[in-house]
Design a protein around this motif. Sequence first.
Motif, PDB file in Angstrom:
ATOM      1  N   LYS A  75       0.835  -1.210   0.000  1.00 39.72           N
ATOM      2  CA  LYS A  75       0.000   0.000   0.000  1.00 39.72           C
ATOM      3  C   LYS A  75       0.868   1.258   0.000  1.00 39.72           C
ATOM      4  N   ILE A  76       2.014   1.178   0.678  1.00 35.11           N
ATOM      5  CA  ILE A  76       2.941   2.313   0.671  1.00 35.11           C
ATOM      6  C   ILE A  76       3.599   2.461  -0.689  1.00 35.11           C
ATOM      7  N   MET A  77       3.859   1.311  -1.336  1.00 30.38           N
ATOM      8  CA  MET A  77       4.540   1.330  -2.617  1.00 30.38           C
ATOM      9  C   MET A  77       3.645   1.798  -3.765  1.00 30.38           C
ATOM     10  N   VAL A  78       2.324   1.655  -3.615  1.00 33.64           N
ATOM     11  CA  VAL A  78       1.408   2.006  -4.698  1.00 33.64           C
ATOM     12  C   VAL A  78       1.563   3.463  -5.141  1.00 33.64           C
ATOM     13  N   PRO A  79       1.560   4.453  -4.223  1.00 31.38           N
ATOM     14  CA  PRO A  79       1.752   5.845  -4.668  1.00 31.38           C
ATOM     15  C   PRO A  79       3.103   6.057  -5.350  1.00 31.38           C
ATOM     16  N   ILE A  80       4.143   5.350  -4.872  1.00 27.93           N
ATOM     17  CA  ILE A  80       5.468   5.475  -5.479  1.00 27.93           C
ATOM     18  C   ILE A  80       5.453   4.926  -6.894  1.00 27.93           C
ATOM     19  N   TRP A 144      -7.702  -3.454 -10.457  1.00 26.57           N
ATOM     20  CA  TRP A 144      -7.246  -2.638  -9.331  1.00 26.57           C
ATOM     21  C   TRP A 144      -8.393  -1.884  -8.668  1.00 26.57           C
ATOM     22  N   ALA A 145      -9.283  -1.292  -9.494  1.00 26.32           N
ATOM     23  CA  ALA A 145     -10.389  -0.505  -8.944  1.00 26.32           C
ATOM     24  C   ALA A 145     -11.367  -1.362  -8.142  1.00 26.32           C
ATOM     25  N   MET A 153     -10.386   2.054   0.429  1.00 29.58           N
ATOM     26  CA  MET A 153     -11.569   2.819   0.825  1.00 29.58           C
ATOM     27  C   MET A 153     -12.316   2.166   1.988  1.00 29.58           C
ATOM     28  N   GLY A 154     -11.784   1.049   2.477  1.00 28.28           N
ATOM     29  CA  GLY A 154     -12.414   0.377   3.603  1.00 28.28           C
ATOM     30  C   GLY A 154     -13.525  -0.568   3.216  1.00 28.28           C
TER      31      GLY A 154
END
Length: 253
Positions: A75-80, A144-145, A153-154
Amino acid sequence: MANFLTSSIGKKFIQSVSGAFLVIFLLLHGTINFFSVLDSLKGQFGKVAPDNFPYTHGDGWFQLGCDFMSSPVIKIMVPILALGFVIHIGYGIWLSVQNFQRRGGVKRYEVASKAKNDSWSAKNMFVLGIIVLGFLCFHLTHFWAKMQLQEFMGNEAENPYALLLATFGNIWVLVLYVVWFIAIWLHLNHGFWSMFQTIGWNNKKWLSRLKVISIIVSTLIVAMFLCTAVNAYVEAHYVTASAQYTAPLIANF
């Protein structure tokens, strides 16, 4: 530093570094997708434990791989990775426009081309990139969506096996994906060795080796994705174990 980033070498370097992140991502993503093929070989395709907890013993390998893709590290890597995509695409367009203008624009065929000995892939990296980008958007909306984004989004992610069947159970989608895989192979085949050439590994001895490695890596990545798509089509239409998903999902696709 600023002069380096705006120079031709600097832009190619950034393009290479961002491309390296994408190659790593494709290797990881392709490997996890290929777990679904291994599940089929073991007779465990579609195996999802009813408890909805990650890393459950009753889950198939593909489900376990999807659980890993939902881990905090990923999850941290996704924005990167997303930033890497934007940089790679943005610089790719910028370099392509500059190369187009440098070679004479619409009159480029009236002058001798310095790239006449380049491969077809090298001459059409921009076109290949557009094809890859177009199908990437399609892929993100269908997988992905409905999985990672929902978890961010929980919400509860959809069944990954069901998404495979719903998507690749449609023969036309499968055919279009094959076109995408071919474009990715051509793009990677040139981009991989070109990436190392940019950072200085451009002597004749290493360049020839890198081109062979490039073929191996790009073929491995595309083969994993292709096997995943074809296997899902077979599961959707010919394997009775998938009957619980097939009819309603393909009908609603």
